[in-house]
Design a protein around this motif. Structure first.
Motif, PDB file in Angstrom:
ATOM      1  N   LEU A 185     -21.931   9.481  14.588  1.00 44.87           N
ATOM      2  CA  LEU A 185     -21.844   8.273  15.415  1.00 44.87           C
ATOM      3  C   LEU A 185     -21.507   8.628  16.860  1.00 44.87           C
ATOM      4  CD1 LEU A 185     -19.935   5.853  13.008  1.00 44.87           C
ATOM      5  CD2 LEU A 185     -22.339   5.734  13.664  1.00 44.87           C
ATOM      6  N   ARG A 186     -20.647   9.644  17.041  1.00 46.78           N
ATOM      7  CA  ARG A 186     -20.280  10.066  18.391  1.00 46.78           C
ATOM      8  C   ARG A 186     -21.492  10.655  19.116  1.00 46.78           C
ATOM      9  NH1 ARG A 186     -16.715  13.404  16.964  1.00 46.78           N
ATOM     10  NH2 ARG A 186     -15.108  11.822  16.627  1.00 46.78           N
ATOM     11  N   GLN A 187     -22.267  11.435  18.412  1.00 44.96           N
ATOM     12  CA  GLN A 187     -23.469  12.023  19.009  1.00 44.96           C
ATOM     13  C   GLN A 187     -24.490  10.951  19.350  1.00 44.96           C
ATOM     14  OE1 GLN A 187     -24.827  14.931  16.196  1.00 44.96           O
ATOM     15  NE2 GLN A 187     -23.170  16.383  16.639  1.00 44.96           N
ATOM     16  N   ALA A 188     -24.591   9.935  18.490  1.00 42.88           N
ATOM     17  CA  ALA A 188     -25.533   8.836  18.757  1.00 42.88           C
ATOM     18  C   ALA A 188     -25.127   8.063  20.005  1.00 42.88           C
ATOM     19  CB  ALA A 188     -25.594   7.901  17.546  1.00 42.88           C
ATOM     20  N   ARG A 189     -23.815   7.839  20.179  1.00 47.56           N
ATOM     21  CA  ARG A 189     -23.344   7.125  21.364  1.00 47.56           C
ATOM     22  C   ARG A 189     -23.600   7.928  22.629  1.00 47.56           C
ATOM     23  NH1 ARG A 189     -18.777   5.889  18.202  1.00 47.56           N
ATOM     24  NH2 ARG A 189     -17.590   7.519  19.273  1.00 47.56           N
ATOM     25  N   GLN A 190     -23.394   9.242  22.536  1.00 45.06           N
ATOM     26  CA  GLN A 190     -23.600  10.088  23.708  1.00 45.06           C
ATOM     27  C   GLN A 190     -25.060  10.171  24.111  1.00 45.06           C
ATOM     28  OE1 GLN A 190     -21.815  13.765  22.500  1.00 45.06           O
ATOM     29  NE2 GLN A 190     -19.721  13.086  22.918  1.00 45.06           N
ATOM     30  N   SER A 191     -25.960  10.022  23.156  1.00 49.33           N
ATOM     31  CA  SER A 191     -27.389  10.119  23.454  1.00 49.33           C
ATOM     32  C   SER A 191     -27.955   8.814  23.993  1.00 49.33           C
ATOM     33  CB  SER A 191     -28.163  10.522  22.203  1.00 49.33           C
ATOM     34  OG  SER A 191     -28.078   9.519  21.209  1.00 49.33           O
ATOM     35  N   GLU A 192     -27.251   7.706  23.809  1.00 53.67           N
ATOM     36  CA  GLU A 192     -27.764   6.404  24.266  1.00 53.67           C
ATOM     37  C   GLU A 192     -27.963   6.344  25.769  1.00 53.67           C
ATOM     38  OE1 GLU A 192     -25.214   3.431  22.733  1.00 53.67           O
ATOM     39  OE2 GLU A 192     -25.996   3.557  20.686  1.00 53.67           O
ATOM     40  N   ASN A 194     -28.684   8.730  27.827  1.00 51.68           N
ATOM     41  CA  ASN A 194     -29.833   9.566  28.151  1.00 51.68           C
ATOM     42  C   ASN A 194     -31.136   8.848  27.819  1.00 51.68           C
ATOM     43  OD1 ASN A 194     -28.132  11.634  28.951  1.00 51.68           O
ATOM     44  ND2 ASN A 194     -28.040  12.526  26.891  1.00 51.68           N
ATOM     45  N   LEU A 195     -31.146   8.137  26.690  1.00 53.78           N
ATOM     46  CA  LEU A 195     -32.343   7.387  26.312  1.00 53.78           C
ATOM     47  C   LEU A 195     -32.614   6.281  27.312  1.00 53.78           C
ATOM     48  CD1 LEU A 195     -31.819   7.086  22.438  1.00 53.78           C
ATOM     49  CD2 LEU A 195     -33.486   8.504  23.629  1.00 53.78           C
ATOM     50  N   THR A 196     -31.556   5.625  27.760  1.00 56.57           N
ATOM     51  CA  THR A 196     -31.723   4.539  28.731  1.00 56.57           C
ATOM     52  C   THR A 196     -32.288   5.062  30.032  1.00 56.57           C
ATOM     53  OG1 THR A 196     -29.849   3.406  27.744  1.00 56.57           O
ATOM     54  CG2 THR A 196     -30.535   2.668  29.918  1.00 56.57           C
ATOM     55  N   GLU A 197     -31.771   6.202  30.521  1.00 58.67           N
ATOM     56  CA  GLU A 197     -32.267   6.782  31.773  1.00 58.67           C
ATOM     57  C   GLU A 197     -33.724   7.207  31.644  1.00 58.67           C
ATOM     58  OE1 GLU A 197     -29.664   9.904  32.747  1.00 58.67           O
ATOM     59  OE2 GLU A 197     -27.924   8.610  33.143  1.00 58.67           O
ATOM     60  N   ASN A 198     -34.082   7.753  30.478  1.00 57.26           N
ATOM     61  CA  ASN A 198     -35.462   8.163  30.278  1.00 57.26           C
ATOM     62  C   ASN A 198     -36.403   6.956  30.271  1.00 57.26           C
ATOM     63  OD1 ASN A 198     -34.738  10.842  30.107  1.00 57.26           O
ATOM     64  ND2 ASN A 198     -34.505  10.796  27.877  1.00 57.26           N
ATOM     65  N   ASP A 199     -35.932   5.857  29.665  1.00 53.60           N
ATOM     66  CA  ASP A 199     -36.746   4.632  29.643  1.00 53.60           C
ATOM     67  C   ASP A 199     -36.966   4.102  31.041  1.00 53.60           C
ATOM     68  OD1 ASP A 199     -36.861   4.793  26.935  1.00 53.60           O
ATOM     69  OD2 ASP A 199     -35.227   3.366  26.549  1.00 53.60           O
ATOM     70  N   LYS A 200     -35.890   4.164  31.873  1.00 52.87           N
ATOM     71  CA  LYS A 200     -36.029   3.653  33.252  1.00 52.87           C
ATOM     72  C   LYS A 200     -36.985   4.527  34.050  1.00 52.87           C
ATOM     73  CE  LYS A 200     -31.505   1.444  33.579  1.00 52.87           C
ATOM     74  NZ  LYS A 200     -30.191   1.443  34.257  1.00 52.87           N
ATOM     75  N   SER A 201     -36.885   5.868  33.863  1.00 54.59           N
ATOM     76  CA  SER A 201     -37.754   6.770  34.616  1.00 54.59           C
ATOM     77  C   SER A 201     -39.206   6.613  34.171  1.00 54.59           C
ATOM     78  CB  SER A 201     -37.300   8.217  34.422  1.00 54.59           C
ATOM     79  OG  SER A 201     -37.377   8.595  33.064  1.00 54.59           O
ATOM     80  N   GLY A 202     -39.391   6.226  32.887  1.00 55.36           N
ATOM     81  CA  GLY A 202     -40.744   6.028  32.393  1.00 55.36           C
ATOM     82  C   GLY A 202     -41.377   4.791  32.976  1.00 55.36           C
ATOM     83  N   ASP A 203     -40.531   3.792  33.345  1.00 56.02           N
ATOM     84  CA  ASP A 203     -41.067   2.587  33.993  1.00 56.02           C
ATOM     85  C   ASP A 203     -41.488   2.940  35.389  1.00 56.02           C
ATOM     86  OD1 ASP A 203     -40.414   1.287  31.712  1.00 56.02           O
ATOM     87  OD2 ASP A 203     -38.507   0.488  32.471  1.00 56.02           O
TER      88      ASP A 203
END
Length: 203
Positions: A185-192, A194-203
């Motif tokens: 769960l801690r690893q999943a929270r830490q990766s969130e 990064n996923l958000t930043e990647n989504d923004k850069s993809g836009d």
């Protein structure tokens, strides 16, 4: 059972259930915390009292066998007596046993709330605004209950939410260790982020 989005009464009851769950967890933690302190202080005071009493009755024997001088022996017993007095004073002034009992009372209050809300949610088709209002007034009124210290509130809320998340994961993975679930769960929270930043850069 009616959908909370379609029935505001069910939504209000679920809010009471969520808050009661959270408050019961917080007060339970505080009750255990103060209970441990009460046992530690009481046991420490009793242990020091027994040691001091033994030293008084066996002063000559202790000094002969240990080679401690009379002055050093008196200093040791004096310091031990002062420490014992301070522990007793702290226990009387802080009253951790009374605090633990009051938080146990709060746990009982919110546990009853969870039962009552669950019973009404099972009969959601016959809910009335008056019955929901009575539940809210009865269980959300915390004036006679101990308060959650402000400095602990956010930490206890995070602890409660983590406990709920681990409990849900444990339902699906009953053979996985608690430590492994927390790590995942801690690893999943830490990766969130990064996923958000990647989504923004993809836009």
């Amino acid at each position: 059972m009616a959908d909370a989005s379609a029935d505001p009464l069910v939504g209000r009851l679920r809010r009471v259930l969520r808050l009661s769950n959270q408050q019961a967890s917080m007060h339970g933690w505080l009750s255990d915390h103060y209970g441990r302190w009460s046992v530690t202080l009481t046991f420490g005071s009793l242990l020091l009292a027994v040691v001091l009493l033994s030293l008084v009755f066996a002063a000559d024997f202790v000094q002969r066998t240990t080679g401690v001088s009379t002055a050093a022996f008196q200093w040791t017993t004096g310091i031990a007596a002062i420490i014992n007095f301070l522990i007793t004073l702290l226990n009387l002034a802080w009253q951790p046993a009374a605090k633990a009992a009051s938080h146990r009372q709060a746990v009982s209050h919110y546990t009853k709330a969870k039962y009552e809300v669950g019973r009404h949610l099972d009969a959601a088709d016959v809910l009335t605004a008056e019955s929901v209002r009575q539940i809210e007034e009865r269980y959300l009124d915390s004036r006679e209950l101990p308060k959650i210290p402000e400095r602990r509130f956010l930490k206890l809320k995070r602890w409660h939410l983590e406990k709920v998340a681990v409990s849900r994961e444990l339902d699906d993975n009953c053979h996985e260790s608690i430590r492994s679930i927390k790590s995942r769960l801690r690893q999943a929270r830490q990766s969130e982020p990064n996923l958000t930043e990647n989504d923004k850069s993809g836009d």
